[in-house]
Design a protein around this motif. Sequence first.
Motif, short mmCIF file in Angstrom:
data_model
loop_
_atom_site.label_atom_id
_atom_site.label_comp_id
_atom_site.label_asym_id
_atom_site.label_seq_id
_atom_site.Cartn_x
_atom_site.Cartn_y
_atom_site.Cartn_z
N MET A 1 9.44 16.61 0.32
CA MET A 1 9.64 17.02 -1.08
C MET A 1 8.33 17.52 -1.69
SD MET A 1 11.08 14.78 -4.29
CE MET A 1 9.74 13.60 -4.15
N PHE A 2 7.24 16.75 -1.49
CA PHE A 2 5.97 17.14 -2.10
C PHE A 2 5.13 17.92 -1.09
CE2 PHE A 2 7.29 13.49 -4.64
CZ PHE A 2 7.21 14.04 -5.89
N SER A 3 5.59 19.12 -0.85
CA SER A 3 4.88 20.04 0.03
C SER A 3 3.65 20.56 -0.70
CB SER A 3 5.80 21.20 0.40
OG SER A 3 6.15 21.93 -0.77
N PRO A 4 2.73 21.24 0.02
CA PRO A 4 1.56 21.82 -0.66
C PRO A 4 1.96 22.76 -1.80
CG PRO A 4 1.23 21.82 1.71
CD PRO A 4 2.66 21.37 1.47
N GLU A 5 3.07 23.49 -1.63
CA GLU A 5 3.53 24.40 -2.67
C GLU A 5 3.95 23.64 -3.92
OE1 GLU A 5 4.58 24.44 0.46
OE2 GLU A 5 3.62 26.27 1.20
N VAL A 6 4.69 22.54 -3.72
CA VAL A 6 5.14 21.74 -4.86
C VAL A 6 3.96 21.08 -5.55
CG1 VAL A 6 6.48 19.71 -5.55
CG2 VAL A 6 7.45 21.34 -3.92
N TYR A 180 13.55 21.81 -11.72
CA TYR A 180 13.74 21.05 -10.49
C TYR A 180 14.55 19.78 -10.69
CZ TYR A 180 10.53 24.12 -8.02
OH TYR A 180 9.96 25.21 -7.44
N GLY A 181 14.37 19.15 -11.85
CA GLY A 181 15.10 17.91 -12.08
C GLY A 181 16.52 18.11 -12.55
N TYR A 182 16.73 19.15 -13.38
CA TYR A 182 18.06 19.37 -13.95
C TYR A 182 18.88 20.35 -13.12
CZ TYR A 182 21.72 20.56 -17.30
OH TYR A 182 22.92 20.79 -17.89
N TYR A 183 18.29 21.52 -12.86
CA TYR A 183 19.06 22.56 -12.17
C TYR A 183 19.18 22.31 -10.67
CZ TYR A 183 18.87 25.28 -16.47
OH TYR A 183 19.01 25.71 -17.77
N ARG A 184 18.17 21.69 -10.05
CA ARG A 184 18.19 21.49 -8.60
C ARG A 184 18.42 20.04 -8.21
NH1 ARG A 184 13.32 25.51 -6.39
NH2 ARG A 184 13.73 27.23 -7.84
N TYR A 185 18.49 19.17 -9.17
CA TYR A 185 18.76 17.75 -8.93
C TYR A 185 17.73 17.09 -8.00
CZ TYR A 185 23.21 19.28 -10.85
OH TYR A 185 24.17 19.84 -11.64
N GLU A 186 16.47 17.51 -8.11
CA GLU A 186 15.40 16.90 -7.32
C GLU A 186 14.76 15.82 -8.19
OE1 GLU A 186 12.81 19.42 -5.13
OE2 GLU A 186 14.32 20.99 -4.88
N LEU A 187 15.32 14.64 -8.11
CA LEU A 187 14.95 13.54 -8.98
C LEU A 187 13.47 13.17 -8.84
CD1 LEU A 187 15.89 11.42 -11.03
CD2 LEU A 187 16.48 9.93 -9.11
N GLY A 188 12.94 13.22 -7.63
CA GLY A 188 11.55 12.83 -7.41
C GLY A 188 10.59 13.69 -8.21
N ILE A 189 10.77 15.00 -8.18
CA ILE A 189 9.89 15.91 -8.91
C ILE A 189 10.02 15.68 -10.41
CG2 ILE A 189 9.40 18.33 -9.44
CD1 ILE A 189 10.22 19.04 -6.62
N MET A 190 11.23 15.46 -10.87
CA MET A 190 11.43 15.23 -12.30
C MET A 190 10.73 13.94 -12.74
SD MET A 190 14.94 14.96 -14.56
CE MET A 190 15.39 13.36 -13.90
N LEU A 191 10.84 12.89 -11.93
CA LEU A 191 10.19 11.62 -12.29
C LEU A 191 8.67 11.78 -12.33
CD1 LEU A 191 12.31 9.02 -10.25
CD2 LEU A 191 12.31 9.41 -12.73
N VAL A 192 8.12 12.54 -11.39
CA VAL A 192 6.68 12.76 -11.37
C VAL A 192 6.24 13.48 -12.65
CG1 VAL A 192 4.81 14.04 -10.26
CG2 VAL A 192 6.41 12.72 -8.88
N THR A 193 6.98 14.50 -13.04
CA THR A 193 6.61 15.24 -14.26
C THR A 193 6.74 14.36 -15.50
OG1 THR A 193 8.88 16.11 -14.43
CG2 THR A 193 7.27 17.47 -13.28
N VAL A 194 7.76 13.51 -15.53
CA VAL A 194 7.93 12.61 -16.67
C VAL A 194 6.75 11.63 -16.75
CG1 VAL A 194 9.31 10.71 -17.61
CG2 VAL A 194 10.44 12.78 -16.76
#
Length: 220
Positions: A1-6, A180-194
Amino acid sequence: MFSPEVTHMIIEGIGESFYMIILSTLLGYVLGLPMGVILAVSDKDGIKPNKVIYKILNFIVNIVRSVPFLILLILIIPFTFLVLGKSTGPTATVIPLTIAAAPFIARMVESSLKEVDAGVIEAAKSMGASNWFIIRKVLLVEAKTSLISGATIATVTILGYSAMAGAVGGGGLGDIAIQYGYYRYELGIMLVTVVLLILMVLLFQAIGTLIANRSDKRKR
């Protein structure tokens, strides 16, 4: 999930968020501070009451503050596009953030200045001080601690607005959370941003509290 790009995207989002918040706060004070001073000075209990000026400015402040930020953001898209040639991205978001922040800041400045002890103002008047001198050397100086505390609240509020701007491509961490959190449902990225947004709030709050405490004459 947390690739260099992300990871790069999140770091870039942090930078964009700081850019929007700091620039919008500075521009908000360029507009809001004079407005707040005029409101405090022209009020019926101010050092130079002016009912017409106060009512006009008070009306403008109340109207702009009454518009929810997301609606304001959409309303002024044509103006933003006219000024910058684009309506999305961090720089474009600074314009609605500034417009939303200015009346909020004006009201906080007005409140801070009205807290100044009337006896101090009367003492300055009795010594023949001009209104301009009283504003610069009495009101703003005596209200310094309160003004700094208000600036902290304003900064945190603008941070919240900047996160909401992500709903329409405003950039920053809010944009990442929504995309990423809403449209793609990637919960991990959304939690990190929060978590990062919360840490930013705590950082601004801590810096503001530290500066306010150091400027408070009562704590020296």
